[in-house]
Design an enzyme around this catalytic site. Structure first.
Site, PDB file in Angstrom:
ATOM      1  N   LYS A   1      53.907 -71.119  70.128  1.00 61.83           N
ATOM      2  CA  LYS A   1      54.402 -72.368  69.554  1.00 61.83           C
ATOM      3  C   LYS A   1      54.040 -73.492  70.523  1.00 61.83           C
ATOM      4  O   LYS A   1      54.722 -73.704  71.534  1.00 61.83           O
ATOM      5  CB  LYS A   1      55.919 -72.360  69.346  1.00 61.83           C
ATOM      6  CG  LYS A   1      56.404 -73.601  68.561  1.00 61.83           C
ATOM      7  CD  LYS A   1      57.847 -73.959  68.814  1.00 61.83           C
ATOM      8  CE  LYS A   1      58.030 -74.864  70.001  1.00 61.83           C
ATOM      9  NZ  LYS A   1      57.422 -76.227  69.854  1.00 61.83           N
TER      10      LYS A   1
ATOM     11  N   GLY B   1      61.235 -72.686  67.799  1.00 59.99           N
ATOM     12  CA  GLY B   1      61.530 -72.212  69.146  1.00 59.99           C
ATOM     13  C   GLY B   1      62.753 -71.325  69.186  1.00 59.99           C
ATOM     14  O   GLY B   1      62.741 -70.250  69.803  1.00 59.99           O
TER      15      GLY B   1
ATOM     16  N   GLU C   1      59.552 -71.761  83.164  1.00 68.14           N
ATOM     17  CA  GLU C   1      58.973 -72.714  84.127  1.00 68.14           C
ATOM     18  C   GLU C   1      59.473 -74.073  83.692  1.00 68.14           C
ATOM     19  O   GLU C   1      59.042 -74.618  82.687  1.00 68.14           O
ATOM     20  CB  GLU C   1      57.445 -72.608  84.107  1.00 68.14           C
ATOM     21  CG  GLU C   1      56.790 -73.241  85.334  1.00 68.14           C
ATOM     22  CD  GLU C   1      56.339 -74.661  85.063  1.00 68.14           C
ATOM     23  OE1 GLU C   1      57.122 -75.592  85.394  1.00 68.14           O
ATOM     24  OE2 GLU C   1      55.242 -74.846  84.532  1.00 68.14           O
TER      25      GLU C   1
ATOM     26  N   CYS D   1      55.565 -81.114  86.223  1.00 71.29           N
ATOM     27  CA  CYS D   1      56.864 -80.658  86.719  1.00 71.29           C
ATOM     28  C   CYS D   1      56.860 -80.446  88.228  1.00 71.29           C
ATOM     29  O   CYS D   1      57.905 -80.510  88.867  1.00 71.29           O
ATOM     30  CB  CYS D   1      57.279 -79.383  86.002  1.00 71.29           C
ATOM     31  SG  CYS D   1      55.961 -78.173  85.865  1.00 71.29           S
TER      32      CYS D   1
ATOM     33  N   GLU E   1      64.707 -85.657  87.408  1.00 69.13           N
ATOM     34  CA  GLU E   1      63.276 -85.620  87.109  1.00 69.13           C
ATOM     35  C   GLU E   1      62.940 -86.777  86.171  1.00 69.13           C
ATOM     36  O   GLU E   1      63.462 -86.863  85.060  1.00 69.13           O
ATOM     37  CB  GLU E   1      62.891 -84.284  86.465  1.00 69.13           C
ATOM     38  CG  GLU E   1      61.403 -84.163  86.224  1.00 69.13           C
ATOM     39  CD  GLU E   1      61.006 -82.802  85.677  1.00 69.13           C
ATOM     40  OE1 GLU E   1      59.988 -82.253  86.141  1.00 69.13           O
ATOM     41  OE2 GLU E   1      61.711 -82.291  84.787  1.00 69.13           O
TER      42      GLU E   1
END
Length: 487
Positions: free
Chosen positions: A180, A217, A255, A289, A389
């Site tokens: 996906k 998902g 991750e 990331c 982040e």
């Protein structure tokens, strides 16, 4: 409409999924607009999948699993080699596609996004060619066997690179996959799916279902026919996938986010340390990331670091992704653009000092999702811009008084994905690297190593990608006692 969109539309790819070796009509009927971030104009629409599409894809993968898992490793390696060759032959089209769908500067898409994606395919083949699937330990046979059906969920920031980082080792291990890709940047995945077909992978070994996280998902994560799910995305998305996967006790590899430090040691050559650090933080417009967005610097050197960082920022040219002069293009989507603007405002409100950039678009760019490369100084580690982040071209300069404090600042985060250390005394730099709680540490800006395992500590996830460790994620370990006769 671009030639790439025309080509995909003429082949019916925008309205079909690859399941069981056939491009089939989705069972779902919802659509999603794909936007060019440089213009904010619609490129096309894709159809989003449903739970019924997930069921069909998992069934197709299950039907193909026995034959693929028992195939000769040499045969799997040969198919990966063909896939890499096909990607090289279509590299220009793949690069164009990523510039359109997620705004990467064309030069960067061609020099990084495509070749690094190819490197994952090559690395998986190299690992496979040297891998021993069964070995003796006394009279016991230790076997590594493919885990089964793998659901792979990939993000929009490195749309091709993140796909090959998952599918290549999974296919090398003998697993069958359902992919996906991000619904925000789905087009390069369609091109790759065609290349996988052309490379000769058997029907059902690779399946592609477009969709969003809450439907496709979640269905993949919860599906009882899926043995493993691997996701690259936000920490929030990783948590939701883990929750959905828990009742079926499947393996979950994540991750996730990062807030990576770049520790400039007191003996570092600042000329060699600062400008590459700015470039690394701004790579892919900070939409990585592992981007080292916290530069931790000796307090006495802060004025010199600021001057060098400001000069490095002037070398960044933001513009139309297809402009040959542009080093960086547009932010990939509107939600991320707005997030970056919010965080820049937060940095100003909290008292951090702007060294470069700031809110709004760069001069001369009145439209499109373009942002100003921004550097803050006098950042305190408790500030939002030092803890959250941002996922954009925003760099924090954080001063320290001694190396122990630098290490404490580096570890003062819920994340632990990547880190950098710069220093002339390699032994001391190595010691500092060992003290930082992150899954991958770079000393003095080394060359990228696709065989180096990549993954996170803490809320940056679990599991590893790349290299031998990346393929081990897709393998189960079986011990057969008494398999070998006693000596």
């Amino acid at each position: 409409m671009s030639a790439i969109i025309d080509m995909l539309a003429q082949r019916g790819r925008l309205e079909s999924f690859l399941i069981g070796g056939e491009w089939v009509a989705p069972r779902g009927h919802l659509t999603r607009e794909v936007v060019n971030p440089a213009t904010e104009a619609a490129l096309c629409h894709i159809v989003l999948g449903s739970t019924a599409d997930v069921d069909l894809a998992v069934m197709a993968a299950t039907a193909a699993f026995t034959g693929w898992s028992e195939s000769a490793p040499a045969a799997r390696a040969a198919m990966l080699a063909r896939l890499e060759a096909l990607m090289e032959a279509r590299a220009e089209v793949l690069a164009d596609c990523m510039s359109l769908e997620m705004g990467a500067a064309r030069a960067y898409a061609r020099s990084a996004q495509v070749p690094l994606a190819m490197a994952h395919v090559r690395t998986a083949r190299e690992v496979l060619e040297g891998f021993t699937f069964q070995s003796p330990r006394g009279t016991t046979a230790i076997r590594h066997e493919p885990i089964g059906i793998c659901a792979l969920i990939t993000p929009w920031n490195w749309p091709l690179y993140q796909i090959t980082a998952k599918i290549a080792p999974a296919l090398a291990a003998g697993c069958c996959v359902v992919l996906k890709p991000s619904e925000l940047a789905p087009l390069s995945a369609l091109l790759l799916a065609e290349l996988i077909e052309e490379a000769g992978f058997p029907p059902g070994v690779f399946n592609l279902v477009q969709g969003d996280g809450p439907c496709v998902g979640a269905a993949l994560a919860a599906h009882p026919g899926v043995d493993m799910i691997s996701i690259t995305g936000s920490t929030r998305a990783g948590i939701e996938v883990a929750r959905a996967a828990a009742p079926t006790i499947k393996r979950v590899a994540q991750e996730l986010g990062g807030k990576s430090p770049n520790v400039i040691l007191p003996d570092a050559d600042l000329v060699r340390a600062v400008a590459p650090g700015v470039a690394a933080a701004m790579r892919n417009l900070g939409q990585s990331c592992s981007a080292p967005t916290r530069m931790i610097v000796p307090r006495a050197a802060l004025p010199e670091v600021e001057a060098l960082a400001q000069e490095a920022a002037t070398q960044i040219v933001i513009g139309d992704p297809f402009d040959a002069q542009a080093t960086h293009g547009a932010i990939a989507n509107r939600a991320q653009f707005d997030r970056i603007q919010t965080m820049i405002a937060a940095g100003i409100d909290e008292g951090a000092r702007l060294v470069a950039g700031g809110p709004g678009r760069p001069d001369g760019l009145a439209a499109g999702l373009f942002v100003r490369p921004t550097i803050f100084s006098d950042v305190r580690t408790e500030m939002r811009i030092a803890q959250e982040e941002i996922f954009g071209p925003v760099l924090c300069l954080i001063p320290y008084d001694d190396v122990d404090e630098a290490v404490r600042i580096a570890n003062d985060t819920v994340f632990g994905l990547g880190a950098h250390v710069q220093g002339s005394d390699l032994a001391r730099a190595q010691t500092v690297a060992c003290r930082i709680r992150a899954g991958q540490v770079h000393l003095n800006y080394p060359a990228w190593d696709p065989h180096a395992p990549f993954g996170g500590y803490k809320q940056s996830g679990n599991g590893r990608e790349y290299g031998r460790e990346g393929m081990l994620e897709y393998l189960e370990v079986k011990a057969i006692l008494g398999f070998y006769p006693a000596p």
